[in-house]
Design a protein around this motif. Structure first.
Motif, PDB file in Angstrom:
ATOM      1  N   HIS A  93       0.828  -1.216   0.000  1.00 44.73           N
ATOM      2  CA  HIS A  93       0.000   0.000   0.000  1.00 44.73           C
ATOM      3  C   HIS A  93       0.864   1.269   0.000  1.00 44.73           C
ATOM      4  CE1 HIS A  93       0.952  -0.750   4.243  1.00 44.73           C
ATOM      5  NE2 HIS A  93       0.764   0.539   4.448  1.00 44.73           N
ATOM      6  N   LEU A  94       2.115   1.153   0.425  1.00 42.52           N
ATOM      7  CA  LEU A  94       2.995   2.322   0.472  1.00 42.52           C
ATOM      8  C   LEU A  94       3.398   2.795  -0.922  1.00 42.52           C
ATOM      9  CD1 LEU A  94       5.387   1.335   3.423  1.00 42.52           C
ATOM     10  CD2 LEU A  94       3.470   2.951   3.475  1.00 42.52           C
ATOM     11  N   GLN A 119       1.653   3.693  -3.246  1.00 42.22           N
ATOM     12  CA  GLN A 119       0.834   4.813  -3.719  1.00 42.22           C
ATOM     13  C   GLN A 119       1.555   6.146  -3.534  1.00 42.22           C
ATOM     14  OE1 GLN A 119      -2.543   5.899  -1.035  1.00 42.22           O
ATOM     15  NE2 GLN A 119      -1.731   4.302   0.328  1.00 42.22           N
ATOM     16  N   PHE A 120       2.449   6.211  -2.537  1.00 44.23           N
ATOM     17  CA  PHE A 120       3.149   7.465  -2.241  1.00 44.23           C
ATOM     18  C   PHE A 120       4.349   7.694  -3.155  1.00 44.23           C
ATOM     19  CE2 PHE A 120       1.434   6.282   2.080  1.00 44.23           C
ATOM     20  CZ  PHE A 120       0.405   7.198   2.059  1.00 44.23           C
ATOM     21  N   ASN A 155       2.143  10.952   4.822  1.00 44.75           N
ATOM     22  CA  ASN A 155       0.787  11.123   4.311  1.00 44.75           C
ATOM     23  C   ASN A 155       0.508  12.598   4.003  1.00 44.75           C
ATOM     24  OD1 ASN A 155      -0.229  12.482   6.708  1.00 44.75           O
ATOM     25  ND2 ASN A 155      -0.242  10.481   7.721  1.00 44.75           N
ATOM     26  N   ASP A 156      -0.563  12.835   3.297  1.00 43.87           N
ATOM     27  CA  ASP A 156      -0.867  14.190   2.832  1.00 43.87           C
ATOM     28  C   ASP A 156      -1.080  15.163   3.986  1.00 43.87           C
ATOM     29  OD1 ASP A 156      -0.663  13.329   0.259  1.00 43.87           O
ATOM     30  OD2 ASP A 156      -2.812  13.365  -0.185  1.00 43.87           O
ATOM     31  N   ASN A 157      -1.616  14.698   5.089  1.00 41.45           N
ATOM     32  CA  ASN A 157      -1.857  15.591   6.220  1.00 41.45           C
ATOM     33  C   ASN A 157      -0.543  16.175   6.746  1.00 41.45           C
ATOM     34  OD1 ASN A 157      -3.463  16.834   8.357  1.00 41.45           O
ATOM     35  ND2 ASN A 157      -2.464  15.348   9.706  1.00 41.45           N
ATOM     36  N   ARG A 196       3.716  16.031  -5.022  1.00 41.57           N
ATOM     37  CA  ARG A 196       2.935  15.729  -3.817  1.00 41.57           C
ATOM     38  C   ARG A 196       2.744  16.969  -2.946  1.00 41.57           C
ATOM     39  NH1 ARG A 196       3.811  11.051  -0.124  1.00 41.57           N
ATOM     40  NH2 ARG A 196       1.718  11.767   0.382  1.00 41.57           N
TER      41      ARG A 196
END
Length: 398
Positions: A275-276, A278-279, A324-326, A354
Motif C-alpha cells: 500500500h505504500l 501509492q506514495f 501522508n498528505d496531512n 505531492r
C-alpha cells in the motif's frame, strides 16, 4: 611482442577510464570527464580492496575524503568555530560584518549517502562560507554518525537532536539568530535528512520555534521502488550511477548485502507493505515528459524476513516521500532543486508534485544540463548556476 602487448593493455586501460559518454548539452565536458575519471579509479581501487577483504568499501572512501577536510579557520568575512549541539559536532559560520538586526539562521546537512562526508570536507566548508557571507546568515553545518559504523536511525537522530538544540530560544539568541527566519537545507542524503527532520519537527509539540523554509538539493526521498525512470536511465549518469545509489541506500540500513541484492532486483518490499507504493507511484506523480518510453510495473514482492531485520526502508524518517498528505500539508515554504542527469531526479520531481497537490508553496528549479554532485563542484559553470539560484531564493524567502 611483449612491448606491443603491454602497449595494447595500457591503451585499453586508458580507454576504459577516459571514455565516459556524456549528454551533448553538458557544459565543460572534458573537465567533467577528468573529475569522473579520478572518481572511477578511486572506486575501482576501493572495490578491489573490499574484494580482497582488506577494508570495507565505505571505510576506504571515508579515509580518502578525510584527507580533503580543512580546519575551522576564520577568514576576512566569516568567523568559523566548532562546538557540539547536544553532543553532535557542528561547525558554525558567523559573518564578521556588524548587523543592526538579528540574522537569518540556516541549518545545513551535508550529503554523502549517509556514509561519507562531513562539515569539514573542503567542498562543504566553502559552500557554508559562501552562504554565510552572501546571505549575512549564521550557518550551522552539522555532522552525524556515518555508516557502516552507524545505521538508520542514528543519522536521523543525530541531525534531529542537533537541530532541536539550535532551535532553542536561548541558543538562537546566543548566535544572534531571528527565530522567525530559520531554515534547514541539505543536498542528496543531506536533502533526505533535511526533509525528514522538517516533517518530524512539525509534529513535535516541544519545539516552539518552527522552520520558515526548507531547501532540498537533489534529495534522496524513497527506497521502495528502485526502478523509477531516472533509475533506469541513470546507469551512466555522472558521479552517482544507479548501482552506487542502491549500495548507499542499503548501507544506510545494514552491512548485510542481501538487502542490496534484493533492492537491485526491486524485490525488497513485502506484499503487506504494498500500500505504500501509492506514495511513490511515478506513473501518477511524474510529469508526462519523464514517463516517455517507460512503463510502470508493480515491484515484485520481497521477503518478510528482510523487512523484519531492516525495517528502515519502510520508515518515513528514512523515506520522506512516504509521509501522508496531512503531514505534507503542514510543511513550510519549500525549495527543491532537481537535475536532468541525476538518478535522484524523479525523487525530487515526485515530492514537488505531492507538495503542490496539498497546497504547499514550492519553488522548483530544474537544471536541464545538471547532474548529481554539481551543486558542490566548485569552479564549474553548472555549480555557479545551481548555487546562485539556491542562494537567491534563500535571500528572498528566508
Amino acid at each position: 611482442m611483449e612491448r606491443t602487448i603491454l602497449l595494447l593493455a595500457a591503451m585499453v586501460l586508458v580507454a576504459y577510464y577516459v571514455y565516459i559518454p556524456l549528454p551533448d548539452d553538458i557544459e565543460e565536458p572534458w573537465n567533467l570527464i577528468l573529475e569522473m575519471t579520478k572518481l572511477k579509479i578511486v572506486v575501482d581501487l576501493v572495490s578491489f580492496a573490499e574484494f580482497l577483504g582488506i577494508n570495507h568499501f565505505m571505510d576506504s572512501l571515508q579515509f580518502l575524503i578525510r584527507l580533503q577536510e580543512v580546519p575551522a579557520t576564520s577568514d576576512e568575512n566569516v568567523t568559523v568555530t566548532e562546538t557540539t549541539f547536544n553532543s553532535v559536532p557542528v561547525r558554525i559560520y558567523m559573518p564578521k560584518r556588524k548587523s543592526e538586526m538579528l540574522r537569518r539562521g540556516l541549518f545545513f546537512i551535508h550529503g554523502g549517502g549517509w556514509c561519507l562526508g562531513s562539515a569539514a570536507f573542503v567542498k562543504y566548508d566553502l559552500l557554508a562560507r559562501q552562504t554565510a557571507d552572501r546571505l549575512d546568515a549564521v550557518v550551522v553545518s552539522t555532522n552525524y554518525g556515518l555508516a557502516p559504523k552507524y545505521h538508520f536511525p542514528h543519522q536521523f537522530e543525530d541531525v534531529y537532536s542537533a537541530l532541536r538544540w539550535f532551535l532553542q530560544e536561548d541558543i538562537l539568541e546566543t548566535y544572534g539568530v531571528d527565530p522567525r527566519r530559520v531554515g534547514v537545507s541539505g543536498d542528496s542524503a543531506g536533502g533526505n535528512l533535511a526533509a525528514a527532520v522538517t516533517q518530524q519537527l512539525i509534529q513535535d509539540p516541544d519545539v516552539k520555534t518552527k522552520l520558515k523554509v526548507q531547501a532540498l538539493v537533489y534529495p534522496a526521498l524513497q527506497a521502495l521502488d528502485m526502478k523509477l525512470p531516472s533509475h533506469q536511465e541513470g546507469s551512466y549518469f555522472p558521479f552517482l550511477p544507479t548501482s552506487l545509489l542502491i549500495r548507499l541506500w542499503s548501507e544506510y540500513f545494514t552491512t548485510d548485502r542481501t538487502l542490496e541484492k534484493a533492492m537491485l532486483l526491486n524485490q525488497h518490499v513485502p506484499m503487506e507493505f504494498s500500500h505504500l507504493f501509492q506514495f511513490v507511484n511515478w506513473s501518477s506523480l511524474l510529469p508526462e515528459r519523464y514517463k516517455t518510453d517507460h512503463f510502470y510495473e508493480n515491484p515484485t514482492p520481497g521477503s518478510n524476513e528482510l523487512a523484519k531485520k531492516y525495517p528502515g526502508f519502510l520508515d518515513v524518517k528514512a523515506c520522506p516521500l512516504l509521509a501522508n498528505d496531512n503531514i505534507l500539508s503542514h510543511l513550510p515554504l519549500t525549495y527543491i532543486t532537481t537535475c536532468q542527469y541525476d538518478v535522484l531526479r524523479d525523487d525530487g520531481l515526485m515530492y514537488v508534485t505531492r507538495l503542490q497537490n496539498v497546497g504547499v508553496h514550492v519553488t522548483h528549479h530544474h537544471f536541464e544540463d545538471g547532474f548529481h554532485g554539481a551543486f558542490t563542484l566548485h569552479g564549474f559553470k553548472i555549480a555557479d548556476k545551481i548555487q546562485n539560484q539556491y542562494l537567491s531564493w534563500l535571500m528572498k524567502n528566508l
